[in-house]
Each structure stands twice: as C-alpha cells, then as structure tokens.
Design an enzyme around this catalytic site. Structure first.
Site, PDB file in Angstrom:
ATOM      1  N   SER A   1       0.804  -1.224   0.000  1.00 29.94           N
ATOM      2  CA  SER A   1       0.000   0.000   0.000  1.00 29.94           C
ATOM      3  C   SER A   1       0.832   1.266   0.000  1.00 29.94           C
ATOM      4  O   SER A   1       0.402   2.286  -0.561  1.00 29.94           O
ATOM      5  CB  SER A   1      -0.939   0.012   1.216  1.00 29.94           C
ATOM      6  OG  SER A   1      -0.220  -0.105   2.423  1.00 29.94           O
TER       7      SER A   1
ATOM      8  N   ASP B   1      -1.112   5.974  11.750  1.00 27.88           N
ATOM      9  CA  ASP B   1      -0.965   4.539  12.016  1.00 27.88           C
ATOM     10  C   ASP B   1       0.494   4.087  11.976  1.00 27.88           C
ATOM     11  O   ASP B   1       0.773   2.904  12.062  1.00 27.88           O
ATOM     12  CB  ASP B   1      -1.803   3.709  11.033  1.00 27.88           C
ATOM     13  CG  ASP B   1      -1.358   3.877   9.571  1.00 27.88           C
ATOM     14  OD1 ASP B   1      -0.372   4.603   9.307  1.00 27.88           O
ATOM     15  OD2 ASP B   1      -2.002   3.261   8.693  1.00 27.88           O
TER      16      ASP B   1
ATOM     17  N   HIS C   1       1.237   4.379   6.903  1.00 26.02           N
ATOM     18  CA  HIS C   1       0.848   4.991   5.629  1.00 26.02           C
ATOM     19  C   HIS C   1       1.172   6.484   5.641  1.00 26.02           C
ATOM     20  O   HIS C   1       0.504   7.254   6.332  1.00 26.02           O
ATOM     21  CB  HIS C   1      -0.640   4.752   5.373  1.00 26.02           C
ATOM     22  CG  HIS C   1      -0.978   3.311   5.205  1.00 26.02           C
ATOM     23  ND1 HIS C   1      -1.515   2.559   6.226  1.00 26.02           N
ATOM     24  CD2 HIS C   1      -0.825   2.485   4.146  1.00 26.02           C
ATOM     25  CE1 HIS C   1      -1.696   1.320   5.795  1.00 26.02           C
ATOM     26  NE2 HIS C   1      -1.284   1.253   4.532  1.00 26.02           N
TER      27      HIS C   1
END
Length: 217
Positions: A15, A191, A194
């Site tokens: 991601s 988090d 990201h």
C-alpha cells in the site's frame, strides 16, 4: 543521473507504494500512478531532467505481503520488461503478526520472507540495469517497541540480500528514525505506516539519493 532516456522503472510493493494507483499496474496520465513516493519520484525526474524520458510504473497493491508479491511477480514485474526494478515489501509480513496474531496463515515469518525476497531478486537481477531494495519500516523511533523490534529483523534481511546480490539498499527505516528525532511520527502517519505527502516526499528524496540525482540542477 543513473536513469537514461526511455528507461522503465517498475516499483513493486504494497500500500505504501500503491496509494491509489491503478491495479495491478499504474502509469501514464491522470492519477494512474497513485500518490505515493512513486508519483513524487516521477515528478522530480520530469521536473529536474525534462530532457530524459523515464517510464515510471507502479506495481504496488495494497495489503500485499512478500508472499502475495512473489505470486504475481512474473505478471506485474518481470513481464513488463523493466530496465530497473524497485522492491518495497515486508510491512504487512510484520504487521499481520501484531494486528491478527491469532491467524498465523497471514503471517510471513523471517525465513519465508528471506526466501521470497531472494527469489524475486533472482528473477530480475541478471536482466535489468539495477535492482533497488527499499526497506520496510514502521515510523517508530523507539527500537524497543515490539513491532519496531520485529521490523528491524526484516530490514536486516533486506540489507543482507542487497549486499549479497549487489542491489541498491535504501533504508527507509533509518530515514524515518532520523526524521522522528525532530518531528513526531503522527506528523507523517497516524498509524505509523501509511505516509502523508510529507512522508512520501521523504521517501522519494531518499530513493533519489541513490540515483545520482542532482537536487541542485
């Protein structure tokens, strides 16, 4: 600068590479390449070296572990005939051990991670101009944090394999640790994984340092 006219760079990952790119392969006009460090690398190359045409391809898919990336590597990396390959994978290999500890099927432990990484390197290293190994990371400067401590094992594997196979090693973990001596990790990512656009810019800058990129050009 190491990239030449009409070179193709394929960025493979999860991601933090993907960040909204077209899956399985994003490139070209609009937002197809996403909003990660890959986009900023492409922007910087075009802005600082407009005379050199470089094809930037985003082969990141959110949620991937090294196991997942290896399963699609022939289709999404080697099958694209790249001149340069960048591999940034391992965050989910570690993360799943902490956010889903009761589901060991999701966990990619260090031995398997090393095998997966070495297999991917072996698939491309003799057919491209160069391979970049970008370390996984957690934006956490406290090395005694459980996830950070585990992540450091995977970073060490990347460093070892990069040295063994003459790849370029880019240590995102150390880069973020240094930055967090000045600003808290929440400035980059709530988090701790990201990155926002500041974090993506830091990653792009760190990558380009190893490309003989002239930031004063």
């Amino acid at each position: 600068m190491i990239f030449e006219n009409m070179d193709r760079i394929v960025f493979a990952g999860d991601s933090v590479t993907d960040m909204g790119s077209t899956n399985p392969v994003g490139e070209g006009l609009g937002d197809s390449v996403g909003h990660s460090y890959v986009r900023i690398v492409e922007n910087m190359l075009a802005a600082f070296y407009p005379e050199i045409q470089v094809r930037v391809t985003n082969s990141g898919i959110s949620g991937n572990t090294s196991r997942d990336l290896l399963a699609r590597f022939d289709r999404d990396v080697t099958g694209l005939n790249p001149d340069w390959v960048s591999i940034c994978i391992g965050i989910n290999d570690v993360w799943r051990q902490f956010d889903t500890p009761a589901i060991p099927d999701y966990h990619v432990l260090p031995d398997e991670y090393e095998r997966n990484m070495e297999t991917m390197i072996g698939k491309v290293k003799d057919n491209v101009k160069g391979v970049f190994i970008l370390s996984p990371y957690i934006i956490e400067p406290n090395r005694s944090d459980m996830m950070r401590s585990r992540m450091d094992e995977y970073v060490a594997i990347c460093r070892k394999l990069a040295e063994k196979h003459s790849c370029v090693f880019v240590d995102f973990q150390q880069m973020y640790e240094n930055y967090c001596q000045i600003r808290h990790s929440c400035y980059i990512a709530w988090d701790r994984i990201h990155p926002n656009q500041v974090g993506a810019t830091l990653m792009a800058r760190e990558f380009l340092k190893y490309c003989d990129f002239d930031f004063l050009r």
